[in-house]
Design a protein around this motif. Structure first.
Motif, short mmCIF file in Angstrom:
data_model
loop_
_atom_site.label_atom_id
_atom_site.label_comp_id
_atom_site.label_asym_id
_atom_site.label_seq_id
_atom_site.Cartn_x
_atom_site.Cartn_y
_atom_site.Cartn_z
N ARG A 172 13.50 -2.36 10.24
CA ARG A 172 12.22 -2.95 10.67
C ARG A 172 11.70 -2.27 11.93
O ARG A 172 10.49 -2.01 12.06
N ALA A 173 12.59 -1.98 12.87
CA ALA A 173 12.16 -1.33 14.10
C ALA A 173 11.61 0.07 13.83
O ALA A 173 10.56 0.45 14.37
N ARG A 174 12.28 0.82 12.99
CA ARG A 174 11.83 2.18 12.68
C ARG A 174 10.55 2.17 11.85
O ARG A 174 9.71 3.07 11.96
N ALA A 175 10.39 1.15 11.00
CA ALA A 175 9.24 1.09 10.10
C ALA A 175 7.93 0.83 10.82
O ALA A 175 6.86 0.95 10.22
N GLU A 176 8.00 0.47 12.12
CA GLU A 176 6.76 0.30 12.87
C GLU A 176 5.96 1.59 12.93
O GLU A 176 4.74 1.57 13.08
N GLN A 177 6.66 2.74 12.81
CA GLN A 177 6.00 4.04 12.70
C GLN A 177 6.33 4.61 11.33
O GLN A 177 7.48 4.96 11.08
N PRO A 178 5.37 4.68 10.40
CA PRO A 178 5.68 5.17 9.05
C PRO A 178 6.31 6.56 9.10
O PRO A 178 5.89 7.43 9.87
N LEU A 179 7.30 6.76 8.27
CA LEU A 179 7.97 8.04 8.19
C LEU A 179 6.99 9.09 7.68
O LEU A 179 6.32 8.89 6.66
N ARG A 180 6.92 10.22 8.38
CA ARG A 180 5.98 11.28 7.99
C ARG A 180 6.62 12.32 7.09
O ARG A 180 5.92 13.03 6.36
N ALA A 181 7.91 12.44 7.10
CA ALA A 181 8.57 13.40 6.23
C ALA A 181 8.33 13.02 4.77
O ALA A 181 8.31 11.84 4.42
N PRO A 182 8.13 14.00 3.89
CA PRO A 182 7.97 13.68 2.47
C PRO A 182 9.24 13.09 1.89
O PRO A 182 10.35 13.46 2.28
N VAL A 183 9.06 12.14 0.98
CA VAL A 183 10.18 11.40 0.39
C VAL A 183 10.10 11.48 -1.12
O VAL A 183 9.02 11.32 -1.71
N LEU A 184 11.24 11.71 -1.75
CA LEU A 184 11.38 11.58 -3.20
C LEU A 184 12.25 10.37 -3.48
O LEU A 184 13.39 10.30 -3.00
N ALA A 185 11.73 9.41 -4.22
CA ALA A 185 12.46 8.19 -4.57
C ALA A 185 12.93 8.30 -6.02
O ALA A 185 12.12 8.53 -6.92
#
Length: 293
Positions: free
Chosen positions: A221-234
């Motif tokens: 939750r703490a990290r999610a306050e800033q959306p991750l900018r790196a591209p992600v493959l789910a």
């Protein structure tokens, strides 16, 4: 750290932890760190690492702390501590920038490493993980196959310690069988995993991974306050977490690609490498590779 092709070494990452690391080698190649989940080991990547190496990457598959051939160190199993292991490993490799591929708990570790070090993690792949604290219900048919009994059992202090010694194969075997879905894991893989989790230290570590849930959710939750900018493959298996992997990651990351594997359960890279490897390699070549098509 320099190793030969496909060599297993031990790397000190601090906190008393020595990670067992299988490294395809390749000085100067883009580094991809591979992180397994529970209840498997780095053997999970036996089809993935050669495909990455053939595409020009240096694939580095680590046993998570306390599991496989790695030591537990101080006994901290919160996923921020494990994310620190990833950064320390990259430092030992001399990799200023790298990509992470994580399965299950390894996906949470990879996310936290990427969120804490956005300048270093070039791309993230998450296989079969909904991050702690993220609300993403499993869709059918996965919700009818993926186990819902292991989490509460593992988190209950003292219960597993009292009931599991001498029955580790029955317990972990039941999870591996059910979570794979209709297509079972290969027999050699099941044997490797059961052997690895039969050790008392591995049982204690595996339980520790589940008992840090509140701290892990708070960290996400703490990290999610800033959306991750790196591209992600789910990556989701139809009989595992399915599209919940993509939906969950879309709440914490800005750029998420989806890969659904129709015949797989919780272990897509093992159960259908012919489907997963081309997409995985192509994604990493675009975002963390040498620019080759």
């Amino acid at each position: 750290m320099t190793t030969g092709a496909d060599t297993t070494v031990h790397v000190d990452t601090g906190d008393g932890v020595r990670l067992a690391v299988r490294d395809t080698g390749g000085e100067g190649r883009p580094v991809v760190v591979l992180l397994h989940g529970w209840p498997v080991t780095s053997y999970h990547w036996r089809f993935t690492a050669p495909a990455l190496a053939a595409a020009g990457f240096r694939a580095v598959a680590a046993d998570l702390r306390g599991l496989g051939g790695s030591t537990a160190g101080s006994g901290r199993f919160d996923k921020e501590a494990l994310a620190g292991d990833v950064i320390a490993l990259a430092d030992r490799l001399g990799a200023d920038r790298f990509a992470v591929v994580g399965h299950d708990w390894g996906g949470t570790v990879g996310y936290l490493a990427a969120a804490a070090h956005p300048g270093r993690v070039r791309a993230l792949v998450v296989e079969e993980e909904v991050l702690p604290g993220v609300d993403a219900p499993l869709p059918p048919p996965g919700r009818d196959h993926y186990p819902d009994w292991h989490g509460p059992f593992n988190r209950r202090p003292g219960l597993a310690e009292a009931l599991l010694p001498g029955r580790e194969d029955t317990y972990h075997g039941a999870f591996l069988h059910q979570s794979a879905g209709p297509e079972p894991l290969a027999g050699d893989a099941v044997r490797v995993y059961l052997d690895a989790y039969r050790r008392p230290a591995a049982l204690a570590a595996g339980l520790g991974y589940y008992r840090t849930g509140p701290a892990d959710a708070a960290a996400v939750r703490a990290r999610a306050e800033q959306p991750l900018r790196a591209p992600v493959l789910a990556i989701g298996g139809r009989y595992g977490m399915g599209t919940a992997v993509t939906h969950g990651l879309s709440t914490v990351a800005a750029h998420v690609e989806d890969l659904q594997v129709p015949g797989a359960g919780h272990y897509p890279v093992e159960q259908d490498p012919a489907t997963v490897n081309p997409r995985l390699v192509g994604f990493l070549l675009r975002h963390a590779g040498t620019g080759k098509a």
